[in-house]
Design a protein around this motif. Structure first.
Motif, mmCIF file in Angstrom:
data_model
loop_
_atom_site.group_PDB
_atom_site.id
_atom_site.type_symbol
_atom_site.label_atom_id
_atom_site.label_comp_id
_atom_site.label_asym_id
_atom_site.label_seq_id
_atom_site.Cartn_x
_atom_site.Cartn_y
_atom_site.Cartn_z
ATOM 1 N N UNK A 24 93.846 31.950 -4.516
ATOM 2 C CA UNK A 24 93.396 30.857 -3.664
ATOM 3 C C UNK A 24 91.959 31.102 -3.219
ATOM 4 N N UNK A 25 91.365 30.080 -2.635
ATOM 5 C CA UNK A 25 90.018 30.244 -2.106
ATOM 6 C C UNK A 25 90.013 31.274 -0.979
ATOM 7 N N UNK A 26 91.070 31.333 -0.208
ATOM 8 C CA UNK A 26 91.168 32.340 0.858
ATOM 9 C C UNK A 26 91.220 33.754 0.290
ATOM 10 N N UNK A 27 91.900 33.914 -0.842
ATOM 11 C CA UNK A 27 91.947 35.231 -1.494
ATOM 12 C C UNK A 27 90.547 35.679 -1.898
ATOM 13 N N UNK A 28 89.791 34.755 -2.473
ATOM 14 C CA UNK A 28 88.436 35.078 -2.929
ATOM 15 C C UNK A 28 87.562 35.458 -1.741
ATOM 16 N N UNK A 29 87.595 34.647 -0.691
ATOM 17 C CA UNK A 29 86.773 34.932 0.492
ATOM 18 C C UNK A 29 87.187 36.246 1.154
ATOM 19 N N UNK A 30 88.482 36.515 1.220
ATOM 20 C CA UNK A 30 88.950 37.772 1.817
ATOM 21 C C UNK A 30 88.480 38.967 1.001
ATOM 22 N N UNK A 31 88.520 38.851 -0.331
ATOM 23 C CA UNK A 31 88.074 39.944 -1.196
ATOM 24 C C UNK A 31 86.578 40.193 -1.022
ATOM 25 N N UNK A 32 85.789 39.128 -0.966
ATOM 26 C CA UNK A 32 84.343 39.272 -0.780
ATOM 27 C C UNK A 32 84.042 39.916 0.564
ATOM 28 N N UNK A 33 84.692 39.433 1.604
ATOM 29 C CA UNK A 33 84.461 39.987 2.940
ATOM 30 C C UNK A 33 84.864 41.458 3.009
ATOM 31 N N UNK B 146 76.882 46.570 -1.928
ATOM 32 C CA UNK B 146 77.508 46.213 -3.195
ATOM 33 C C UNK B 146 77.006 44.871 -3.712
ATOM 34 N N UNK B 147 76.951 44.742 -5.007
ATOM 35 C CA UNK B 147 76.649 43.473 -5.658
ATOM 36 C C UNK B 147 77.992 42.844 -5.979
ATOM 37 N N UNK B 148 78.269 41.682 -5.426
ATOM 38 C CA UNK B 148 79.559 41.025 -5.615
ATOM 39 C C UNK B 148 79.534 40.241 -6.918
ATOM 40 N N UNK B 149 80.464 40.553 -7.813
ATOM 41 C CA UNK B 149 80.585 39.857 -9.093
ATOM 42 C C UNK B 149 82.005 39.317 -9.238
ATOM 43 N N UNK B 150 82.200 38.336 -10.120
ATOM 44 C CA UNK B 150 83.558 37.835 -10.330
ATOM 45 C C UNK B 150 84.519 38.944 -10.762
ATOM 46 N N UNK B 151 84.076 39.840 -11.614
ATOM 47 C CA UNK B 151 84.927 40.934 -12.071
ATOM 48 C C UNK B 151 85.379 41.823 -10.931
ATOM 49 N N UNK B 152 84.472 42.097 -10.006
ATOM 50 C CA UNK B 152 84.832 42.919 -8.855
ATOM 51 C C UNK B 152 85.837 42.205 -7.958
ATOM 52 N N UNK B 153 85.698 40.887 -7.829
ATOM 53 C CA UNK B 153 86.649 40.122 -7.016
ATOM 54 C C UNK B 153 88.021 40.164 -7.662
ATOM 55 N N UNK C 60 89.212 42.458 -9.659
ATOM 56 C CA UNK C 60 89.760 43.810 -9.497
ATOM 57 C C UNK C 60 90.230 44.061 -8.077
ATOM 58 N N UNK C 61 89.469 43.566 -7.099
ATOM 59 C CA UNK C 61 89.864 43.749 -5.701
ATOM 60 C C UNK C 61 91.199 43.056 -5.420
ATOM 61 N N UNK C 62 91.465 41.978 -6.136
ATOM 62 C CA UNK C 62 92.723 41.252 -5.966
ATOM 63 C C UNK C 62 93.833 41.805 -6.861
ATOM 64 N N UNK C 63 93.492 42.797 -7.706
ATOM 65 C CA UNK C 63 94.483 43.381 -8.607
ATOM 66 C C UNK C 63 94.856 42.450 -9.744
ATOM 67 N N UNK C 64 93.911 41.611 -10.140
ATOM 68 C CA UNK C 64 94.176 40.616 -11.182
ATOM 69 C C UNK C 64 93.058 40.633 -12.199
#
Length: 81
Positions: free
Chosen positions: A10-19, A28-35, A37-41
């Motif tokens: 969800x959009x909340x998942x993405x924002x929580x991972x970035x935060x 850190x440089x935030x990239x889609x791949x890092x997001x 991985x942070x979500x375990x997906x």
């Protein structure tokens, strides 16, 4: 809002991972791949990528830290000298 139905992101998942990433490492440089991985997906079909990226970019914490801006340009100028 569901951003990726394949991976149930969800959009909340993405924002929580970035935060979370920014709080853990302010440089850190935030990239889609890092997001992902942070979500375990991981990315699946890629159909959501444009919505994923626009959601990611809408978070104010995705900007490159001020101290890291222009480093590539500075390195290129040094190589030419």
């Amino acid at each position: 809002m569901i951003v990726c139905s394949c991976q149930h992101i969800t959009d909340r998942d993405i924002h929580a991972a970035v935060d979370w990433m920014r709080a853990a490492d302010p440089m850190t440089i935030v990239t889609p791949g890092k997001v992902y991985r942070a979500l375990g997906k991981s990315a699946d079909c890629g159909g959501c990528m444009s919505l994923f990226l626009s959601t990611l970019r809408s978070n104010p914490h995705t900007q490159v830290p001020m101290q890291l801006r222009g480093l590539r340009r500075a390195a290129t100028q040094e190589e030419r000298s």
